[in-house]
Design an enzyme around this catalytic site. Structure first.
Site, PDB file in Angstrom:
ATOM      1  N   ASP A 194       0.803  -1.221   0.000  1.00  0.00           N
ATOM      2  CA  ASP A 194       0.000   0.000   0.000  1.00  0.00           C
ATOM      3  C   ASP A 194       0.835   1.270   0.000  1.00  0.00           C
ATOM      4  O   ASP A 194       0.301   2.363   0.167  1.00  0.00           O
ATOM      5  CB  ASP A 194      -0.979   0.005   1.173  1.00  0.00           C
ATOM      6  CG  ASP A 194      -0.289  -0.200   2.515  1.00  0.00           C
ATOM      7  OD1 ASP A 194       0.952  -0.179   2.550  1.00  0.00           O
ATOM      8  OD2 ASP A 194      -0.993  -0.380   3.526  1.00  0.00           O
ATOM      9  N   ASP A 218       1.794   6.019   1.321  1.00  0.00           N
ATOM     10  CA  ASP A 218       1.048   5.814   2.560  1.00  0.00           C
ATOM     11  C   ASP A 218       1.906   6.266   3.742  1.00  0.00           C
ATOM     12  O   ASP A 218       2.288   7.419   3.827  1.00  0.00           O
ATOM     13  CB  ASP A 218       0.610   4.358   2.672  1.00  0.00           C
ATOM     14  CG  ASP A 218      -0.477   4.156   3.716  1.00  0.00           C
ATOM     15  OD1 ASP A 218      -0.997   5.150   4.238  1.00  0.00           O
ATOM     16  OD2 ASP A 218      -0.804   3.003   4.014  1.00  0.00           O
ATOM     17  N   ASP A 222       4.567   2.153   9.366  1.00  0.00           N
ATOM     18  CA  ASP A 222       3.285   1.688   9.891  1.00  0.00           C
ATOM     19  C   ASP A 222       3.499   0.371  10.624  1.00  0.00           C
ATOM     20  O   ASP A 222       4.156  -0.538  10.100  1.00  0.00           O
ATOM     21  CB  ASP A 222       2.272   1.469   8.764  1.00  0.00           C
ATOM     22  CG  ASP A 222       1.616   2.766   8.304  1.00  0.00           C
ATOM     23  OD1 ASP A 222       2.085   3.850   8.714  1.00  0.00           O
ATOM     24  OD2 ASP A 222       0.639   2.692   7.528  1.00  0.00           O
ATOM     25  N   ARG A 270       0.700  12.382  12.531  1.00  0.00           N
ATOM     26  CA  ARG A 270       1.066  11.018  12.914  1.00  0.00           C
ATOM     27  C   ARG A 270       2.557  10.902  13.228  1.00  0.00           C
ATOM     28  O   ARG A 270       3.297  10.255  12.517  1.00  0.00           O
ATOM     29  CB  ARG A 270       0.676  10.008  11.837  1.00  0.00           C
ATOM     30  CG  ARG A 270      -0.788   9.976  11.508  1.00  0.00           C
ATOM     31  CD  ARG A 270      -1.095   8.896  10.471  1.00  0.00           C
ATOM     32  NE  ARG A 270      -2.511   8.891  10.124  1.00  0.00           N
ATOM     33  CZ  ARG A 270      -3.039   8.118   9.178  1.00  0.00           C
ATOM     34  NH1 ARG A 270      -2.260   7.280   8.502  1.00  0.00           N
ATOM     35  NH2 ARG A 270      -4.320   8.175   8.913  1.00  0.00           N
TER      36      ARG A 270
END
EC number: 4.2.2.2
Length: 392
Positions: A194, A218, A222, A270
């Site tokens: 992704d 993205d 993550d 984030r």
């Protein structure tokens, strides 16, 4: 006794005190922060933070690369990567056969079932054709070369004991799946990626240190689906919207550390964003975020300690609380600030109470220095220029 030796003794003493405390009350939590006298002693260690002070400043680093494996801190402490294996040298930039990579490529080394310490023969720009599956017990060590990874990122899926060090990653895009080598056996079907620069799923004991990351479709890093016990340290994050997303989909207890990083040059949000879980955010440098710096949902614990928050002229609030229950329940989420420095009107709105830490949480805490020390502690964030025969 030398200054450096004294610093090691001080850090060991602080860590020992931490380990001996079974839980912390609100008052006890302050004990992970050094006193004024301890702070003066820490400052005499020079420019190095506790991680860099473990290995930098030594001219023989190239002959003793694996000394790095003893330097992880935070919740990745004890991660040794490929220390117990052979040195594997990447000699080819090619990634033209993801199902059956040739020996000498990064993909071949990363997929092996045995521990390996992976280094690079020269400067390289490696255009990964598909995401790179990294097997257990690996160190990817870019010191001594300028190593850039583009197009596809690293996949750390259901493996443990990984060190990623001194790597540049940028311009990571979505890639299709297919048959991809991920272990010694035949290639296996993998779904498309992704667009994460580094994706962690079900991984543990992961240490990402001194990397420079920017411009992915993205996330830059993550971590999801039961990932835990990882540290992101000494990294430089630039030119990106969604940086660090640490999401647990139940309350299994993700434990993560974000330490000594620099976030600057058009970063939005984030840094990290946490769902459930527990994060220590310690001695990082945040400069001019867009939406927010620290965020989360579903009741995570965020301990912000000794960070520098320099707000933009537009956005002042450091934290962002999200999710369906954010308005009604977020007042009880334990988001706390200690010894942070707020510049240009930056505001941290705390919530909850000082948490009582479990023994496991205690053991992963890094002693924080005051926020005023952050510019020094993060002065070498990102990839280092390391030449054999000279200190990094």
């Amino acid at each position: 006794m030398g200054i450096k030796h004294c610093c090691y003794i001080l850090y060991f003493t602080l860590a020992l005190v931490t380990l001996l405390q079974p839980v912390r009350s609100a008052e006890d939590l302050q004990q992970i922060l050094p006193s004024a006298n301890e702070t003066r002693s820490l400052t005499t260690c020079g420019t190095y933070n506790i991680i860099d002070g473990c290995w930098r400043g030594k001219a023989d680093w190239a002959e003793n690369r694996k000394a790095l494996a003893d330097c992880a801190q935070g919740f990745a402490k004890g991660t040794i990567g490929g220390k117990d294996g052979d040195i594997y040298t990447v000699t080819s930039e090619l990634d033209d056969d993801v199902a059956n990579p040739k020996e000498g490529t990064l993909r071949f080394g990363a997929a092996q079932n045995r521990p390996l310490w992976i280094i690079f023969a020269r400067d390289m720009v490696i255009r990964l054709d598909r995401e790179l599956a990294i097997n257990n017990d690996k160190t990817i060590d870019g010191r001594g070369a300028k190593v850039e990874i583009i197009n596809a990122g690293f996949a750390i899926y259901n493996v443990k004991n990984i060190i990623i060090h001194n790597i540049i990653m940028h311009d990571i895009v979505v890639n299709p799946g297919g048959l991809i080598k991920s272990h010694d056996g035949p290639p296996v079907p993998r779904k498309g990626s992704d667009g994460d620069a580094i994706g962690i799923s079900g991984g543990s004991q992961i240490w990402i240190d001194h990397c420079s990351l920017s411009k992915a479709v993205d996330g830059l890093i993550d971590a999801k689906h039961g990932s835990t016990h990882f540290t992101v340290s000494n990294c430089l994050f630039t030119q990106h919207q969604y940086l660090l997303l640490f999401w647990d989909f139940d309350e299994r207890g993700m434990l993560c550390t974000v330490a000594f990083n620099k976030f600057t040059d058009n970063v939005d949000q984030r840094m990290p964003n946490l769902r459930h879980g527990f994060v220590q955010v310690v001695n990082n440098n945040y400069e001019r975020w867009g939406s927010y710096a620290l965020g989360g949902s579903a009741g995570p614990t965020i301990l912000s300690q000794g960070n520098r928050f320099l707000a933009s002229d537009i956005k002042k609030e450091v934290v962002g609380r999200y999710g369906e229950s954010a308005m009604s329940e977020s007042i009880n989420w334990n988001w706390r600030s200690y010894m942070d420095v707020f510049e240009n009107g930056a505001i941290f709105v705390p919530s909850g109470v000082d948490p009582v830490l479990t023994p496991e949480q205690n053991a992963g805490m890094i002693p924080a220095e005051p926020g005023e020390a952050v510019l020094r502690l993060t002065s070498s964030a990102g990839v280092l220029s390391c030449q054999p025969g000279a200190p990094c």
